[in-house]
Design a protein around this motif. Structure first.
Motif, PDB file in Angstrom:
ATOM      1  N   ILE A   4      32.640  43.820  46.559  1.00 26.90           N
ATOM      2  CA  ILE A   4      33.742  44.398  45.779  1.00 26.90           C
ATOM      3  C   ILE A   4      33.806  45.886  46.075  1.00 26.90           C
ATOM      4  O   ILE A   4      32.897  46.639  45.715  1.00 26.90           O
ATOM      5  N   ALA A   5      34.879  46.303  46.755  1.00 29.41           N
ATOM      6  CA  ALA A   5      34.982  47.685  47.254  1.00 29.41           C
ATOM      7  C   ALA A   5      36.377  48.249  46.973  1.00 29.41           C
ATOM      8  O   ALA A   5      37.190  48.410  47.883  1.00 29.41           O
ATOM      9  N   PRO A   6      36.665  48.589  45.717  1.00 28.86           N
ATOM     10  CA  PRO A   6      37.980  49.146  45.381  1.00 28.86           C
ATOM     11  C   PRO A   6      37.986  50.670  45.356  1.00 28.86           C
ATOM     12  O   PRO A   6      36.943  51.316  45.249  1.00 28.86           O
ATOM     13  N   ASP A   7      39.181  51.212  45.428  1.00 26.10           N
ATOM     14  CA  ASP A   7      39.402  52.628  45.134  1.00 26.10           C
ATOM     15  C   ASP A   7      39.537  52.765  43.616  1.00 26.10           C
ATOM     16  O   ASP A   7      39.587  51.768  42.887  1.00 26.10           O
ATOM     17  N   SER A   8      39.619  53.994  43.135  1.00 26.16           N
ATOM     18  CA  SER A   8      39.886  54.209  41.717  1.00 26.16           C
ATOM     19  C   SER A   8      41.324  53.795  41.393  1.00 26.16           C
ATOM     20  O   SER A   8      42.184  53.738  42.277  1.00 26.16           O
ATOM     21  N   PHE A   9      41.574  53.471  40.136  1.00 24.00           N
ATOM     22  CA  PHE A   9      42.928  53.284  39.634  1.00 24.00           C
ATOM     23  C   PHE A   9      43.256  54.592  38.919  1.00 24.00           C
ATOM     24  O   PHE A   9      42.924  54.769  37.753  1.00 24.00           O
ATOM     25  N   LYS A  10      43.846  55.511  39.648  1.00 17.65           N
ATOM     26  CA  LYS A  10      43.960  56.900  39.199  1.00 17.65           C
ATOM     27  C   LYS A  10      44.574  57.003  37.807  1.00 17.65           C
ATOM     28  O   LYS A  10      45.615  56.437  37.527  1.00 17.65           O
ATOM     29  N   GLY A  11      43.885  57.746  36.944  1.00 15.27           N
ATOM     30  CA  GLY A  11      44.350  57.938  35.587  1.00 15.27           C
ATOM     31  C   GLY A  11      43.976  56.810  34.650  1.00 15.27           C
ATOM     32  O   GLY A  11      44.199  56.914  33.442  1.00 15.27           O
ATOM     33  N   SER A  12      43.410  55.715  35.187  1.00 15.65           N
ATOM     34  CA  SER A  12      43.068  54.569  34.353  1.00 15.65           C
ATOM     35  C   SER A  12      41.592  54.217  34.392  1.00 15.65           C
ATOM     36  O   SER A  12      40.978  53.972  33.353  1.00 15.65           O
ATOM     37  N   ALA A  13      41.015  54.164  35.603  1.00 17.43           N
ATOM     38  CA  ALA A  13      39.616  53.768  35.739  1.00 17.43           C
ATOM     39  C   ALA A  13      39.068  54.293  37.048  1.00 17.43           C
ATOM     40  O   ALA A  13      39.769  54.326  38.064  1.00 17.43           O
ATOM     41  N   THR A  14      37.801  54.714  37.028  1.00 15.93           N
ATOM     42  CA  THR A  14      37.150  55.161  38.252  1.00 15.93           C
ATOM     43  C   THR A  14      36.884  53.963  39.157  1.00 15.93           C
ATOM     44  O   THR A  14      36.927  52.803  38.718  1.00 15.93           O
ATOM     45  N   ALA A  15      36.575  54.242  40.417  1.00 18.95           N
ATOM     46  CA  ALA A  15      36.280  53.157  41.351  1.00 18.95           C
ATOM     47  C   ALA A  15      35.079  52.340  40.876  1.00 18.95           C
ATOM     48  O   ALA A  15      35.059  51.109  41.002  1.00 18.95           O
ATOM     49  N   THR A  16      34.088  53.018  40.303  1.00 21.31           N
ATOM     50  CA  THR A  16      32.913  52.308  39.784  1.00 21.31           C
ATOM     51  C   THR A  16      33.294  51.404  38.614  1.00 21.31           C
ATOM     52  O   THR A  16      32.862  50.244  38.536  1.00 21.31           O
ATOM     53  N   LEU A  37      35.733  39.840  50.597  1.00 26.44           N
ATOM     54  CA  LEU A  37      35.783  41.270  50.316  1.00 26.44           C
ATOM     55  C   LEU A  37      36.953  41.515  49.363  1.00 26.44           C
ATOM     56  O   LEU A  37      38.107  41.303  49.719  1.00 26.44           O
ATOM     57  N   VAL A  38      36.636  41.951  48.146  1.00 28.41           N
ATOM     58  CA  VAL A  38      37.654  42.252  47.147  1.00 28.41           C
ATOM     59  C   VAL A  38      37.866  43.759  47.108  1.00 28.41           C
ATOM     60  O   VAL A  38      36.918  44.529  46.930  1.00 28.41           O
ATOM     61  N   THR A  39      39.099  44.178  47.282  1.00 29.96           N
ATOM     62  CA  THR A  39      39.416  45.602  47.263  1.00 29.96           C
ATOM     63  C   THR A  39      40.578  45.835  46.300  1.00 29.96           C
ATOM     64  O   THR A  39      41.109  44.895  45.705  1.00 29.96           O
ATOM     65  N   GLY A  40      40.972  47.086  46.138  1.00 24.13           N
ATOM     66  CA  GLY A  40      42.080  47.347  45.226  1.00 24.13           C
ATOM     67  C   GLY A  40      42.388  48.818  45.067  1.00 24.13           C
ATOM     68  O   GLY A  40      41.640  49.694  45.516  1.00 24.13           O
ATOM     69  N   GLU A  41      43.510  49.089  44.418  1.00 23.85           N
ATOM     70  CA  GLU A  41      43.939  50.448  44.078  1.00 23.85           C
ATOM     71  C   GLU A  41      44.990  50.350  42.971  1.00 23.85           C
ATOM     72  O   GLU A  41      45.482  49.259  42.656  1.00 23.85           O
ATOM     73  N   GLY A  42      45.325  51.497  42.408  1.00 26.73           N
ATOM     74  CA  GLY A  42      46.242  51.499  41.282  1.00 26.73           C
ATOM     75  C   GLY A  42      47.619  50.963  41.605  1.00 26.73           C
ATOM     76  O   GLY A  42      48.205  50.203  40.828  1.00 26.73           O
ATOM     77  N   ARG A  43      48.168  51.365  42.738  1.00 26.91           N
ATOM     78  CA  ARG A  43      49.492  50.874  43.143  1.00 26.91           C
ATOM     79  C   ARG A  43      49.452  50.534  44.625  1.00 26.91           C
ATOM     80  O   ARG A  43      49.175  51.390  45.458  1.00 26.91           O
ATOM     81  N   PHE A  44      49.739  49.296  44.944  1.00 27.60           N
ATOM     82  CA  PHE A  44      49.775  48.842  46.330  1.00 27.60           C
ATOM     83  C   PHE A  44      51.232  48.866  46.772  1.00 27.60           C
ATOM     84  O   PHE A  44      52.053  48.061  46.325  1.00 27.60           O
ATOM     85  N   ASP A  45      51.554  49.830  47.654  1.00 25.73           N
ATOM     86  CA  ASP A  45      52.942  49.975  48.092  1.00 25.73           C
ATOM     87  C   ASP A  45      52.989  50.253  49.585  1.00 25.73           C
ATOM     88  O   ASP A  45      51.988  50.073  50.293  1.00 25.73           O
ATOM     89  N   ALA A  46      54.138  50.693  50.071  1.00 24.63           N
ATOM     90  CA  ALA A  46      54.310  50.889  51.514  1.00 24.63           C
ATOM     91  C   ALA A  46      53.334  51.921  52.070  1.00 24.63           C
ATOM     92  O   ALA A  46      52.942  51.835  53.240  1.00 24.63           O
ATOM     93  N   GLN A  47      52.928  52.906  51.249  1.00 26.64           N
ATOM     94  CA  GLN A  47      51.999  53.935  51.720  1.00 26.64           C
ATOM     95  C   GLN A  47      50.576  53.409  51.854  1.00 26.64           C
ATOM     96  O   GLN A  47      49.728  54.033  52.494  1.00 26.64           O
ATOM     97  N   SER A  48      50.295  52.255  51.260  1.00 24.86           N
ATOM     98  CA  SER A  48      48.934  51.725  51.273  1.00 24.86           C
ATOM     99  C   SER A  48      48.460  51.384  52.672  1.00 24.86           C
ATOM    100  O   SER A  48      47.260  51.351  52.941  1.00 24.86           O
ATOM    101  N   ALA A  49      49.407  51.111  53.574  1.00 21.17           N
ATOM    102  CA  ALA A  49      49.037  50.773  54.948  1.00 21.17           C
ATOM    103  C   ALA A  49      48.633  51.996  55.759  1.00 21.17           C
ATOM    104  O   ALA A  49      48.098  51.867  56.860  1.00 21.17           O
TER     105      ALA A  49
END
Length: 370
Positions: free
Chosen positions: A8-20, A288-300
């Protein structure tokens, strides 16, 4: 399916939760559905907020160096940079400096689109240089300003002057008066250079540039965006860097200013991932589970989910995605879950992010069948 190896390797969800916090919540939810799986957590970052935390987790011998800097609105900010231990490429250690914690948008209330600056970021860089580091890793992201890195360069000894030879005020709007950049007193790079960790590929100028794309997030209206764009263009004409370089527009153009100083650009996700050992961990994972606050066109464009899914593909692991909101195709993932959809709306998702992250983990685990 019998118990499997989950990374499980996510980025932070900015303003909501840290990556940890994100990783722990997903893991808790996963365990409810599949308690016997081998789950490993590797919180990630892409050069934005949370990069220091990711490196601190990755390198146990890392040490935080406290520093008081001038924040983006002149108020003092208690910040820190991270000293990584000596290595063959950096015998006196590496300094990791994060813009978000010195000159970040979360330090402002209200926003100051025309006058916010990066001087504090430069002060933290100077602190690392004073310590004698061999190399710098400069994490861009979460910027409050659109000053082209002028504030940071000023803190490092450059002088931005108007036509009368007077020092410019801070902020992007003031760049419209710059007539000369005096770099005689600019501090040199450390012996092993400086690497810019950036999660964007935007140029400095134009419709995809720093002002046009990111200025509205920093509070700029149409007239202010035009003022910021013209200021950046004026600065670009005086500096020895190519404004069209992908990533020059990062952090309100701070990428451009650092390029002019002599730093090099690198994808932030890959740099952090290499430090964490994520490629090797991915090679040993089934999912492999990953993630971020908003997955959009910039995510690539170099963000954590794209980097992680590429590692999964290379190793033969299944990639899965958790995002606050999903606004782009998820074809690279075997499964994807949106917190907004799970919670029934954005407001509900933001009110209890950890709850819905756990739900997402359970949902993804339940989708793992023969």
């Amino acid at each position: 399916m019998e118990h499997v190896r989950i990374l499980i390797a996510p980025d932070s969800f900015k303003g909501s939760a840290t990556a940890t916090e994100v990783a722990q919540a997903i893991a808790a939810g996963w365990g409810l559905a599949r308690p016997h799986d081998d789950v490993r957590l590797m919180p990630m970052a892409d050069g934005g907020e949370g990069t220091l935390d990711a490196f601190e987790v990755a390198v146990p011998a890392a040490r935080r160096i406290r520093v008081t800097v001038q924040g983006p609105d002149e108020r003092p900010v208690e910040a820190s940079w991270l000293l990584l231990p000596p290595s063959p490429e950096a015998p006196a250690g590496t300094g990791v400096v994060e813009l978000a914690c010195t000159s970040g948008i979360t330090l402002l209330d209200p926003l100051r689109p025309l006058t916010a600056h990066t001087f504090g970021f430069g002060q933290a860089i100077a602190s690392a240089l004073d310590h004698g580091v061999s190399r710098l890793l400069l994490a861009l992201g979460g910027s409050a300003s659109t000053d082209g890195g002028a504030g940071a360069l000023t803190a490092l000894g450059a002088r931005l002057l108007d036509e009368n030879g007077r020092q410019l005020a801070f902020g992007g709007a003031a760049l419209n008066d710059v007539a000369r950049v005096d770099t005689a007193g600019l501090r040199p790079l450390p012996p092993s250079g400086a690497l810019i960790l950036s999660d964007v590929t935007n140029p400095l100028l134009g419709p995809l540039g720093a002002a046009a794309v990111f200025g509205p997030q920093k509070g700029a209206d149409a007239a202010e965006l035009a003022l910021l764009e013209s200021g950046l263009a004026r600065l670009a004409a005086l500096m020895p860097a190519d404004s069209a370089t992908p990533g020059a527009g990062a952090a309100g153009g701070t990428g451009f200013g650092l390029l002019a100083w002599g730093a090099r650009l690198a994808p932030g996700s890959a740099a952090v991932g290499d430090a964490l050992g994520l490629p090797a961990a991915a090679a040993g994972a089934d999912v492999l589970v990953t993630g971020e606050g908003r997955f959009d066109a910039q995510s690539a464009a170099g963000k954590v989910p794209a980097y992680a899914s590429a590692l999964a593909k290379a190793s033969g692991a299944r990639a899965m995605l958790v995002a606050g909101g999903i606004e782009a195709p998820t074809d690279d993932f075997a499964a994807a879950v949106s917190l907004v959809e799970l919670a029934g709306g954005l407001e509900a998702a933001l009110a209890e992010p950890v709850r819905w992250l756990r739900e997402a983990g359970t949902s993804l685990a339940s989708s793992l069948v023969e």
